[in-house]
Design a protein around this motif. Structure first.
Motif, short mmCIF file in Angstrom:
data_model
loop_
_atom_site.label_atom_id
_atom_site.label_comp_id
_atom_site.label_asym_id
_atom_site.label_seq_id
_atom_site.Cartn_x
_atom_site.Cartn_y
_atom_site.Cartn_z
N GLN A 106 1.07 -1.26 0.29
CA GLN A 106 -0.17 0.21 0.22
C GLN A 106 0.91 1.23 0.04
OE1 GLN A 106 -2.40 0.97 3.09
NE2 GLN A 106 -3.91 1.51 2.03
N GLN A 107 2.03 1.14 0.90
CA GLN A 107 3.02 2.78 0.59
C GLN A 107 3.65 2.57 -0.65
OE1 GLN A 107 3.27 4.72 3.21
NE2 GLN A 107 4.01 5.86 1.55
N GLN A 108 3.74 1.81 -1.50
CA GLN A 108 4.06 1.63 -2.53
C GLN A 108 2.94 2.25 -2.88
OE1 GLN A 108 5.52 -1.96 -4.40
NE2 GLN A 108 7.07 -2.36 -2.57
N VAL A 109 1.95 2.01 -3.68
CA VAL A 109 0.81 2.37 -4.50
C VAL A 109 0.88 4.01 -3.48
CG1 VAL A 109 -1.38 2.80 -4.88
CG2 VAL A 109 -0.82 0.34 -5.43
N VAL A 110 0.71 4.26 -2.98
CA VAL A 110 1.30 6.34 -1.56
C VAL A 110 1.63 6.24 -2.56
CG1 VAL A 110 0.27 7.71 0.31
CG2 VAL A 110 -0.63 5.48 -0.08
N SER A 111 3.18 6.48 -2.65
CA SER A 111 4.37 6.86 -2.86
C SER A 111 3.85 6.70 -4.80
CB SER A 111 5.29 6.26 -3.46
OG SER A 111 6.04 5.72 -1.35
N LYS A 112 4.03 6.87 -5.31
CA LYS A 112 3.11 6.42 -6.48
C LYS A 112 2.84 7.29 -6.75
CE LYS A 112 2.11 3.66 -10.54
NZ LYS A 112 2.06 2.87 -11.74
N MET A 113 1.25 7.17 -6.25
CA MET A 113 -0.13 8.85 -6.36
C MET A 113 0.51 10.22 -5.97
SD MET A 113 -3.56 7.54 -4.29
CE MET A 113 -3.39 7.91 -2.66
N THR A 114 1.17 9.67 -4.64
CA THR A 114 1.76 11.05 -4.22
C THR A 114 2.97 11.91 -5.34
OG1 THR A 114 2.91 10.09 -2.31
CG2 THR A 114 0.56 10.94 -2.10
N LEU A 115 3.91 11.32 -5.92
CA LEU A 115 4.98 11.66 -6.34
C LEU A 115 4.60 12.58 -7.37
CD1 LEU A 115 7.56 10.47 -8.01
CD2 LEU A 115 6.48 9.14 -9.98
N GLY A 116 5.48 13.58 -6.94
CA GLY A 116 5.86 15.58 -7.85
C GLY A 116 4.72 16.26 -6.32
N GLN A 123 -0.24 17.94 3.27
CA GLN A 123 -0.70 18.40 4.03
C GLN A 123 -1.47 18.82 4.20
OE1 GLN A 123 1.62 20.51 6.66
NE2 GLN A 123 1.12 20.29 8.46
N GLN A 124 -1.89 19.60 3.00
CA GLN A 124 -3.10 20.64 2.66
C GLN A 124 -4.09 19.26 2.40
OE1 GLN A 124 -2.66 23.68 0.43
NE2 GLN A 124 -4.57 24.54 0.40
N LEU A 125 -4.23 18.79 1.45
CA LEU A 125 -4.98 17.85 0.55
C LEU A 125 -5.80 17.18 2.64
CD1 LEU A 125 -6.98 16.22 -0.48
CD2 LEU A 125 -5.03 15.50 -1.40
N ASP A 126 -4.56 16.47 3.24
CA ASP A 126 -5.22 15.63 4.38
C ASP A 126 -5.74 16.60 5.03
OD1 ASP A 126 -4.97 13.22 5.91
OD2 ASP A 126 -4.05 14.53 7.09
N GLU A 127 -5.69 18.18 5.44
CA GLU A 127 -6.41 18.37 6.18
C GLU A 127 -7.78 18.84 5.92
OE1 GLU A 127 -4.47 22.02 6.73
OE2 GLU A 127 -2.91 21.42 7.93
N VAL A 128 -8.02 19.22 4.30
CA VAL A 128 -9.20 18.89 3.61
C VAL A 128 -10.29 17.59 3.55
CG1 VAL A 128 -10.45 19.72 1.27
CG2 VAL A 128 -8.24 21.14 1.97
#
Length: 140
Positions: A106-116, A123-128
């Protein structure tokens, strides 16, 4: 694309990417098994009823899943100390190992998804997203 379409598209893409990795690296793991293992592994004293509530599934479906996962050696049932009609769920060594492997995937998917995407943007996205969840929960 509006927010509704974007959220659904992102969720579907995330689920598809994770399931693809699971199929390749951890074929016995489904997304629902992963979610159950995470709930059970998160704390001691988890009942099938509490898993059903957290996952927004009916108790009968979770009961069937627990039986399957117990047969595969991922979970074990323990007697509930205060309620003889209930059981507590616990990860087996195999279940804990599968959960650890699935977390890495799952962390690999998150790393790929959040690349760039910068840390401040994330952090802002998480707060929203947290605010959106709170808004939905307060509407209940």
């Amino acid at each position: 694309m509006n927010i509704n379409q974007s959220l659904f598209a992102l969720l579907e893409s995330h689920k598809a990417a994770l399931q693809k990795l699971f199929n390749r690296e951890l074929p016995e793991m489904s997304l629902l098994y992963f979610r159950v293992l995470r709930q059970v592994g998160a704390r001691y004293g988890v009942t099938p009823q509490s898993v059903a509530q957290k996952l927004h599934r009916d108790k009968a479906q979770v009961t069937r899943l627990v039986v399957e996962m117990e047969q595969q050696g991922l979970l074990q049932k323990l007697p509930h100390p205060q309620d003889r009609r209930s059981v507590l769920l616990q990860l087996t060594a195999k279940g804990a190992s599968c959960l650890a492997q699935a977390d890495v995937l799952q962390q690999q998917v998150v790393s790929k998804m959040t690349l760039g995407i910068s840390t401040s943007q994330l952090q802002q996205l998480d707060e929203v997203l947290q605010q959106m969840r709170e808004n939905l929960h307060s509407a209940d």
